[in-house]
Enzyme design. Structure first.
Site, mmCIF file in Angstrom:
data_model
loop_
_atom_site.group_PDB
_atom_site.id
_atom_site.type_symbol
_atom_site.label_atom_id
_atom_site.label_comp_id
_atom_site.label_asym_id
_atom_site.label_seq_id
_atom_site.Cartn_x
_atom_site.Cartn_y
_atom_site.Cartn_z
ATOM 1 C CE1 TYR A 55 -3.629 2.585 0.490
ATOM 2 C CE2 TYR A 55 -2.282 3.387 2.307
ATOM 3 C CZ TYR A 55 -3.340 3.560 1.436
ATOM 4 O OH TYR A 55 -4.101 4.703 1.490
ATOM 5 C CB THR A 68 -12.915 5.669 3.677
ATOM 6 O OG1 THR A 68 -11.584 5.127 3.730
ATOM 7 C CG2 THR A 68 -12.839 7.190 3.647
ATOM 8 C CE LYS A 125 -3.056 5.604 -1.849
ATOM 9 N NZ LYS A 125 -3.972 6.388 -2.699
#
Length: 310
Positions: A181, A218, A185
């Site tokens: 991840y 989220t 990014k």
């Protein structure tokens, strides 16, 4: 230019009538909020989603609050380059200019899976799919009115150190869910900046922006596994997380405001009591032009190979 900031909220968003905007990952979370707010201000919004049923539910809610809203739902699976190209072909067939492409969709904390195109799945969803989509839709963006590509970054690119090597996008020899991840990014920042450089060099009117929502509550964070990781996330949500309605503001700012700047990292600072949207200098690995070039060439290689295999 040093770090600067803006006081901005939804009331400052200009009218979006006449603009056509695509938002990936718009079936939940930040993407759904962006689609709603853009449609409320008159934009024609395409919800580019993996789950069409969920996307239709979001579209129906938008129409319920604004009956004249122009919203459409399109299927796209960013981890499958064939699906990305099919979506782009459908958009091209409509022959309508695109004024903004918001590359919002993202996944994290995924187990190790390699896609049919030979790419680690997190990197495929967060980076390669968006790379391919942007390239395929660039002719429509060129016809847009001061069109923008908006990439969604993370402060992790400068806060967490990981080995970044784009020579093997399957990550076969070095994978962890969190590491994949973070690398994705870092790559997102490099992509946004390199895209802006290439657009300017070509004389294009399209601009590339990078923004981040800070840590927002989220659905993506629901995928965190393990007692330690869940505990860390619980503390983060309790101390620094912002609600999605606030988290989305920097993304909408760069998608719509004339004050947004390219070549900057735009978003929230860590303290959630700070309500300013910061425009920060790019730092650290984000300044590594050679790494950006390596990444670009690696992605072009795998996407070209995938297209030849059709």
């Amino acid at each position: 230019m040093r770090d600067s900031y803006f006081h901005w909220n939804l009331h400052a968003m200009p009218d979006q009538s006449g603009r056509r905007i695509i938002v990936t990952g718009a079936s939940s979370g930040l993407g759904a909020i962006m689609a709603r707010e853009l449609a409320k201000r008159g934009a024609e919004v395409v919800l580019a989603v993996r789950d069409v049923v969920k996307g239709q539910r979001v579209a129906e809610k938008i129409r319920a609050s604004r009956p004249d809203a122009r919203v459409q739902v399109g299927a796209i699976e960013l981890t499958n380059l064939k699906s990305v190209r099919a979506f782009a072909s459908r958009m091209t067939a409509l022959d309508k200019p695109i004024d903004a492409l918001i590359l919002n969709a993202g996944v994290g904390n995924q187990p190790y899976v390699v896609t049919a195109d030979g790419i680690e799945s997190t990197f495929a969803a967060n980076v390669v799919g968006h790379f391919e989509l942007t390239g395929k839709l660039l002719p429509l963006l060129e016809r847009g009115d001061a069109a923008r590509v908006v990439s969604v970054g993370s402060n992790l690119y400068r806060r967490v150190k990981v080995d970044v090597d784009f020579s093997d996008l399957s990550f076969e020899h070095d994978h962890s869910p969190h590491g994949a991840y973070v690398v994705s990014k870092v790559a997102t920042v490099l992509f946004a900046l390199e895209l802006e450089n290439r657009l300017r060099e070509s004389g294009s009117s399209v601009r590339s922006f990078i923004a981040h929502p800070g840590l927002s509550k989220t659905p993506m964070h629901n995928a965190v596994n393990g007692i330690v990781a869940k505990s860390v996330m619980a503390v983060a949500h309790a101390t620094v997380s912002r609600n999605p309605e606030e988290g989305v503001l920097p993304l909408l700012f760069v998608a719509t405001s004339a004050h947004a700047e390219t070549g900057r990292f735009i978003g929230w600072h860590l303290r959630r009591s700070d309500k300013r949207i910061w425009s920060d200098e790019i730092r650290g690995v984000g300044l590594n032009h050679d790494l950006a070039q390596q990444m670009w060439e690696a992605i072009e290689s795998v996407t070209a190979a995938s297209e030849q295999d059709r």
